[in-house]
Write a protein that holds these residues in place. Structure first.
Motif, short mmCIF file in Angstrom:
data_model
loop_
_atom_site.label_atom_id
_atom_site.label_comp_id
_atom_site.label_asym_id
_atom_site.label_seq_id
_atom_site.Cartn_x
_atom_site.Cartn_y
_atom_site.Cartn_z
N UNK A 6 0.84 -1.21 0.00
CA UNK A 6 0.00 0.00 0.00
C UNK A 6 0.87 1.25 0.00
N UNK A 7 1.94 1.22 0.81
CA UNK A 7 2.87 2.37 0.84
C UNK A 7 3.52 2.54 -0.52
N UNK A 8 3.92 1.40 -1.07
CA UNK A 8 4.61 1.43 -2.35
C UNK A 8 3.73 2.06 -3.43
N UNK A 9 2.45 1.67 -3.49
CA UNK A 9 1.63 2.25 -4.55
C UNK A 9 1.31 3.71 -4.26
N UNK A 10 1.25 4.08 -2.96
CA UNK A 10 1.06 5.50 -2.64
C UNK A 10 2.25 6.32 -3.14
N UNK A 11 3.46 5.77 -2.99
CA UNK A 11 4.66 6.48 -3.44
C UNK A 11 4.67 6.58 -4.97
N UNK A 12 4.37 5.48 -5.64
CA UNK A 12 4.36 5.52 -7.11
C UNK A 12 3.35 6.55 -7.62
N UNK A 13 2.17 6.58 -6.98
CA UNK A 13 1.14 7.55 -7.40
C UNK A 13 1.61 8.98 -7.16
N UNK A 14 2.25 9.18 -6.02
CA UNK A 14 2.74 10.52 -5.66
C UNK A 14 3.80 11.01 -6.65
N UNK A 15 4.79 10.15 -6.93
CA UNK A 15 5.86 10.54 -7.85
C UNK A 15 5.28 10.75 -9.25
N UNK A 16 4.29 9.90 -9.60
CA UNK A 16 3.67 10.01 -10.92
C UNK A 16 2.92 11.34 -11.09
N UNK A 17 2.24 11.77 -10.01
CA UNK A 17 1.45 13.02 -10.10
C UNK A 17 2.32 14.27 -10.01
N UNK A 31 3.56 10.33 2.76
CA UNK A 31 3.09 9.08 3.40
C UNK A 31 2.47 9.36 4.77
N UNK A 32 3.12 10.22 5.55
CA UNK A 32 2.58 10.52 6.88
C UNK A 32 1.23 11.22 6.79
N UNK A 33 1.13 12.12 5.81
CA UNK A 33 -0.13 12.82 5.63
C UNK A 33 -1.27 11.84 5.30
N UNK A 34 -0.89 10.72 4.68
CA UNK A 34 -1.91 9.73 4.32
C UNK A 34 -1.99 8.58 5.31
N UNK A 35 -1.53 8.85 6.53
CA UNK A 35 -1.78 7.89 7.61
C UNK A 35 -0.75 6.77 7.75
N UNK A 36 0.33 6.80 6.97
CA UNK A 36 1.37 5.78 7.14
C UNK A 36 2.39 6.30 8.16
N UNK A 72 4.17 2.88 -16.01
CA UNK A 72 3.18 1.88 -16.44
C UNK A 72 2.53 1.23 -15.21
N UNK A 73 3.37 0.85 -14.24
CA UNK A 73 2.84 0.22 -13.02
C UNK A 73 1.91 1.20 -12.28
N UNK A 74 2.33 2.48 -12.18
CA UNK A 74 1.51 3.47 -11.48
C UNK A 74 0.16 3.65 -12.18
N UNK A 75 0.18 3.69 -13.51
CA UNK A 75 -1.08 3.86 -14.27
C UNK A 75 -2.00 2.65 -14.07
N UNK A 76 -1.42 1.44 -14.09
CA UNK A 76 -2.24 0.24 -13.87
C UNK A 76 -2.84 0.22 -12.47
N UNK A 77 -2.04 0.64 -11.51
CA UNK A 77 -2.56 0.64 -10.14
C UNK A 77 -3.71 1.63 -9.99
N UNK A 78 -3.61 2.74 -10.72
CA UNK A 78 -4.69 3.72 -10.66
C UNK A 78 -5.98 3.14 -11.26
N UNK A 79 -5.81 2.42 -12.38
CA UNK A 79 -6.99 1.78 -13.00
C UNK A 79 -7.61 0.75 -12.06
#
Ligand SMILES: [Zn+2]
Length: 248
Positions: A6-17, A31-36, A72-79
């Motif tokens: 979950x942390x990993x995909x939060x990071x990928x989404x963050x860097x992607x955005x 991550x801390x802002x999102x409760x990790x 690619x991984x970040x986009x798939x996770x978003x879908x």
């Protein structure tokens, strides 16, 4: 502390955005802002892990960007997240309108499930369906949605199975009590049972047209009975029972 998927995909989404490279400190703050609850060392291990797997690339002190594979991984996770939230939302039935939509959705998919089951059900599945509709009445009470779920499985069409698995999610089991109550009040339970037997007979005769037609008749009836029940001053009963279905 180990980092989680979950942390990993939060990071990928963050860097992607993010426009441009992202530093480790910004990742930790995000991550801390999102409760990790993460330490600096957990974040740095997570980031070097992503580097090693070639999902991120370090640009030295400027921070990190996603690689092509990382994007690619970040986009798939978003879908995946979007699909999950659609399905999660579809499982939340709030009022008569939602319940009728649910039944109409089932009619659309289950007519195809019944047709495919007539063509593709394995002999042991036909035997199981037959046992379900021939069991004693007391046992049948618990088997109504299981009956429909079994037909979805027996379709051996993975498109249909993906949807029926959601339609008959265990979290909707309490819905069975509501439908049975409507069946009792509308004096329709015996007819529904007879329709189940007819559907099984068509499937076991490998009569695809018949199985489809009978399933449509069956769901049409349930929709009609639900409307009638709601329109005779009982909408609040449906709303109360739906509110008790705990989807947490
Ligand atoms: Zn049924």
């Amino acid at each position: 502390m180990r980092h989680t998927p979950a942390m990993e995909s939060a990071v990928l989404a963050f860097v992607s955005d993010h426009q441009g490279p992202v530093g480790a400190r910004a990742v930790a703050q995000h991550l801390r802002k999102h409760g990790f609850d993460v330490s600096e060392s957990t974040v740095s291990r997570l980031l070097s892990d992503l580097d090693e797997r070639a999902l991120t690339q370090s640009l030295g002190r400027k921070g990190r960007i996603l690689t092509e594979e990382g994007s690619r991984v970040a986009a798939n996770q978003q879908l995946d997240r979007r699909r999950e939230s659609y399905f999660a939302d579809a499982l939340i039935l709030r009022d008569v309108h939602d319940l009728l939509d649910h039944l109409a959705g089932r009619r659309g998919i289950e007519r195809e499930a019944a047709r495919a089951a007539a063509l593709r059900a394995r002999p042991e599945e036909v035997t199981r369906l037959r046992a379900m509709v021939e069991s004693d009445p007391a046992a049948r009470w618990r088997e109504r949605l299981a009956f429909h779920k079994t037909i979805g499985d027996a379709s051996h069409n993975k498109q249909i199975q993906a949807i029926t698995t959601t339609l008959f999610d265990e979290r909707l089991d309490p819905l069975e009590r509501l439908l049975i109550m409507i069946g009792i009040k509308q004096d329709a339970l015996l007819r529904w049972d007879r329709e189940h037997r007819d559907i099984v007979a068509a499937i076991s005769d490998r009569d695809a047209d018949g199985a489809e037609r009978l399933m449509v008749v069956h769901l049409d009836g349930m929709i009609h009975e639900t409307e009638q029940f709601a329109n005779s001053g009982n909408a609040h009963v449906i709303h109360t029972l739906l509110a008790e279905i705990d989807l947490a």
